[in-house]
Design a protein around this motif. Sequence first.
Motif, PDB file in Angstrom:
ATOM      1  N   ASP A  83     -14.613 -39.824 -28.497  1.00  0.00           N
ATOM      2  CA  ASP A  83     -14.365 -39.103 -27.284  1.00  0.00           C
ATOM      3  C   ASP A  83     -15.332 -38.103 -26.899  1.00  0.00           C
ATOM      4  OD1 ASP A  83     -11.848 -39.444 -25.477  1.00  0.00           O
ATOM      5  OD2 ASP A  83     -12.094 -37.169 -25.441  1.00  0.00           O
ATOM      6  N   VAL A  84     -16.104 -38.513 -25.721  1.00  0.00           N
ATOM      7  CA  VAL A  84     -17.249 -37.796 -25.292  1.00  0.00           C
ATOM      8  C   VAL A  84     -17.131 -37.066 -24.371  1.00  0.00           C
ATOM      9  CG1 VAL A  84     -18.809 -39.398 -26.368  1.00  0.00           C
ATOM     10  CG2 VAL A  84     -17.914 -40.027 -24.353  1.00  0.00           C
ATOM     11  N   GLU A  85     -16.289 -35.938 -24.479  1.00  0.00           N
ATOM     12  CA  GLU A  85     -16.137 -34.741 -23.464  1.00  0.00           C
ATOM     13  C   GLU A  85     -14.501 -34.629 -22.982  1.00  0.00           C
ATOM     14  OE1 GLU A  85     -18.394 -35.024 -19.882  1.00  0.00           O
ATOM     15  OE2 GLU A  85     -17.890 -32.838 -19.339  1.00  0.00           O
ATOM     16  N   THR A 126     -16.482 -47.873 -23.814  1.00  0.00           N
ATOM     17  CA  THR A 126     -16.106 -48.497 -22.334  1.00  0.00           C
ATOM     18  C   THR A 126     -16.097 -47.470 -21.319  1.00  0.00           C
ATOM     19  OG1 THR A 126     -13.758 -47.395 -23.040  1.00  0.00           O
ATOM     20  CG2 THR A 126     -14.418 -49.678 -23.588  1.00  0.00           C
ATOM     21  N   ASP A 127     -16.139 -46.056 -21.896  1.00  0.00           N
ATOM     22  CA  ASP A 127     -15.979 -44.887 -20.536  1.00  0.00           C
ATOM     23  C   ASP A 127     -14.478 -44.817 -20.174  1.00  0.00           C
ATOM     24  OD1 ASP A 127     -16.938 -42.945 -19.521  1.00  0.00           O
ATOM     25  OD2 ASP A 127     -18.451 -43.613 -18.329  1.00  0.00           O
ATOM     26  N   VAL A 128     -13.657 -45.393 -20.725  1.00  0.00           N
ATOM     27  CA  VAL A 128     -12.299 -45.429 -20.404  1.00  0.00           C
ATOM     28  C   VAL A 128     -11.624 -43.951 -20.086  1.00  0.00           C
ATOM     29  CG1 VAL A 128     -11.269 -45.500 -22.563  1.00  0.00           C
ATOM     30  CG2 VAL A 128      -9.962 -46.041 -20.666  1.00  0.00           C
ATOM     31  N   GLU A 137     -26.348 -42.935 -23.791  1.00  0.00           N
ATOM     32  CA  GLU A 137     -24.953 -43.585 -23.314  1.00  0.00           C
ATOM     33  C   GLU A 137     -25.424 -44.097 -21.763  1.00  0.00           C
ATOM     34  OE1 GLU A 137     -22.270 -42.840 -25.213  1.00  0.00           O
ATOM     35  OE2 GLU A 137     -23.731 -42.340 -26.508  1.00  0.00           O
ATOM     36  N   HIS A 138     -24.815 -45.109 -21.682  1.00  0.00           N
ATOM     37  CA  HIS A 138     -25.038 -45.875 -20.374  1.00  0.00           C
ATOM     38  C   HIS A 138     -26.376 -46.670 -20.191  1.00  0.00           C
ATOM     39  CE1 HIS A 138     -21.613 -43.508 -19.563  1.00  0.00           C
ATOM     40  NE2 HIS A 138     -22.268 -42.357 -19.377  1.00  0.00           N
ATOM     41  N   GLY A 139     -27.593 -45.888 -19.888  1.00  0.00           N
ATOM     42  CA  GLY A 139     -28.877 -46.557 -20.331  1.00  0.00           C
ATOM     43  C   GLY A 139     -29.056 -47.507 -19.042  1.00  0.00           C
ATOM     44  N   ILE A 175     -22.448 -33.803 -30.638  1.00  0.00           N
ATOM     45  CA  ILE A 175     -22.655 -33.062 -29.549  1.00  0.00           C
ATOM     46  C   ILE A 175     -23.285 -34.053 -28.505  1.00  0.00           C
ATOM     47  CG2 ILE A 175     -24.303 -31.452 -28.472  1.00  0.00           C
ATOM     48  CD1 ILE A 175     -22.452 -30.049 -30.270  1.00  0.00           C
ATOM     49  N   LYS A 176     -22.576 -33.950 -27.164  1.00  0.00           N
ATOM     50  CA  LYS A 176     -22.750 -34.596 -26.049  1.00  0.00           C
ATOM     51  C   LYS A 176     -23.710 -33.978 -25.102  1.00  0.00           C
ATOM     52  CE  LYS A 176     -21.860 -37.863 -22.679  1.00  0.00           C
ATOM     53  NZ  LYS A 176     -20.706 -37.863 -22.163  1.00  0.00           N
ATOM     54  N   VAL A 177     -24.655 -34.554 -24.746  1.00  0.00           N
ATOM     55  CA  VAL A 177     -25.559 -33.918 -23.783  1.00  0.00           C
ATOM     56  C   VAL A 177     -25.834 -34.794 -22.427  1.00  0.00           C
ATOM     57  CG1 VAL A 177     -27.940 -32.755 -23.312  1.00  0.00           C
ATOM     58  CG2 VAL A 177     -26.773 -32.621 -25.601  1.00  0.00           C
ATOM     59  N   SER A 208     -16.745 -46.179 -28.706  1.00  0.00           N
ATOM     60  CA  SER A 208     -17.667 -44.974 -29.017  1.00  0.00           C
ATOM     61  C   SER A 208     -17.897 -44.315 -27.679  1.00  0.00           C
ATOM     62  CB  SER A 208     -19.053 -45.464 -29.621  1.00  0.00           C
ATOM     63  OG  SER A 208     -18.718 -46.055 -30.858  1.00  0.00           O
ATOM     64  N   HIS A 209     -16.993 -44.588 -26.804  1.00  0.00           N
ATOM     65  CA  HIS A 209     -17.364 -43.588 -25.356  1.00  0.00           C
ATOM     66  C   HIS A 209     -15.992 -43.724 -24.671  1.00  0.00           C
ATOM     67  CE1 HIS A 209     -20.136 -41.926 -22.343  1.00  0.00           C
ATOM     68  NE2 HIS A 209     -19.093 -42.028 -21.719  1.00  0.00           N
ATOM     69  N   THR A 210     -14.915 -42.765 -25.109  1.00  0.00           N
ATOM     70  CA  THR A 210     -13.876 -42.757 -24.071  1.00  0.00           C
ATOM     71  C   THR A 210     -13.772 -41.152 -23.617  1.00  0.00           C
ATOM     72  OG1 THR A 210     -12.405 -41.815 -26.113  1.00  0.00           O
ATOM     73  CG2 THR A 210     -12.813 -44.298 -25.703  1.00  0.00           C
ATOM     74  N   HIS A 211     -12.730 -41.039 -22.810  1.00  0.00           N
ATOM     75  CA  HIS A 211     -12.540 -39.793 -22.102  1.00  0.00           C
ATOM     76  C   HIS A 211     -10.981 -39.559 -22.043  1.00  0.00           C
ATOM     77  CE1 HIS A 211     -16.606 -38.580 -21.158  1.00  0.00           C
ATOM     78  NE2 HIS A 211     -16.651 -39.758 -20.739  1.00  0.00           N
ATOM     79  N   ILE A 212     -10.043 -39.080 -23.153  1.00  0.00           N
ATOM     80  CA  ILE A 212      -8.787 -39.006 -23.221  1.00  0.00           C
ATOM     81  C   ILE A 212      -8.173 -38.039 -22.241  1.00  0.00           C
ATOM     82  CG2 ILE A 212      -8.454 -40.018 -25.450  1.00  0.00           C
ATOM     83  CD1 ILE A 212      -7.745 -37.061 -26.314  1.00  0.00           C
TER      84      ILE A 212
END
Length: 440
Positions: free
Chosen positions: A142-144, A351-353, A284-286, A221-223, A93-97
Amino acid sequence: MLSARASTLVLGVPLFVSISALAQPSPKPDPVTVIRAGTLIDGRSPAPRLNQVIVVRGNRIETVGDAASTKVPEGARVIDLSGATVLPGLIDSHTHIFLQGEDPAEGGYDAQLLKHGLAFRAARATVSARRALEQGFTTIRDVETEGAGYGDVGIKQAIEAGYIPGPRMFVVTRAISTTGGYNLEGYAPEVDVPKGAQLIDGPVEARKAAREQLDHGADWIKVYMTHRSWLDKEGRLVSQPTLSLEEIRAIVDETHGWGKKVACHAYNGVGLHRALDGGCDSIEHGLELDDAAIAQMVKQGTWLCPTMSVYYDQWAPADTPSGKRDRQRVALHGPSLRKAVKAGVRIAFGTDVGGFSWTEPMAREFARMVEFGMTPMAAIQSATSKAAEMLGMSGEIGVVAPGAYADIIAVAGDPLKNVGELERVGFVMKDGKVYATGWK
Ligand SMILES: [Zn+2]
């Protein structure tokens, strides 16, 4: 859309439809595949089941049952995974391709935006997407795009049209922060440099940015609710808040009106609390959730996507302010997750991969989740049925059950004994199609 629907209504007289259907040759039946699962972790049940048979028709799972009592349909292709553990396709639920680990030796983050054209970045993003799928991640949020505009929408369309292999994608497009709230930074004020996110100031601009992004295909939407972070004189982690409460409220109000959700990057402190007061759907992250934040997340049903492992990479030297900050972030993050798990905060695996290299296994995150208080089964469910719930896809993905999409993976070992087994996915089926076989 409107005119197409209108013409369907005009032509859609039931009698004519049924007669013309009779005149057509009957369509080719969907292929049937049968998977024999030695052990099945279905993504939802609290315990695994042994010796199961999964019948896949077309791109959906038709039945799941005991091997002894399930009849294999005539002519079905049989895939024998009776020596393996079978699971639903995983969800990150948290990637950046559009990020590639940003090795400082290769110019770091800034080079992505200043030196690489969009076609080059899109080409690399197709490789990232394929890497995710090959590792067993059949869905990603994919979050941004980090300065690559609406490129994620294009990659998603190319996957859905079958031009390139990749996971199901939920995309956020450009993401939103404020002036002073995102890279690139550190250039002469006279020089206009591109920014990795869309920057807004004031609730009117905030709402407009959300509208633009939703209009151009954002699924979420990602903020960015916090940006820079540092240690104060007492050694406490401080993070710079970005959007005001009225700005985040405008975005959440607009996005919820479209039936979509808002993911908020937030470390701790004021920015974290504004995100929660503003009604965001996932944190995200927290890194440092205080007790009040945890209580509010439980009350509001806010998801936590902790992304632990990325913070263990690329630390600055120990005797520098950044190096001390990097180590303190990790020291706070684990206990923060542990408290959230104990309090019953809903957790989604991420993961923030891209923030780290795609050559690293995405599934390394599972071990961190287990280290900080989750059982292996809970960690697996955070990447299957729980993530599906967050994405509004319960019963469709993240579960091996009748009616779900046939997104199915397998590993040789027992991930309930060692979650590290999930770093070695040897079989990947997405939408009923096999993409990867052969044990690594
Ligand atoms: Zn991220």
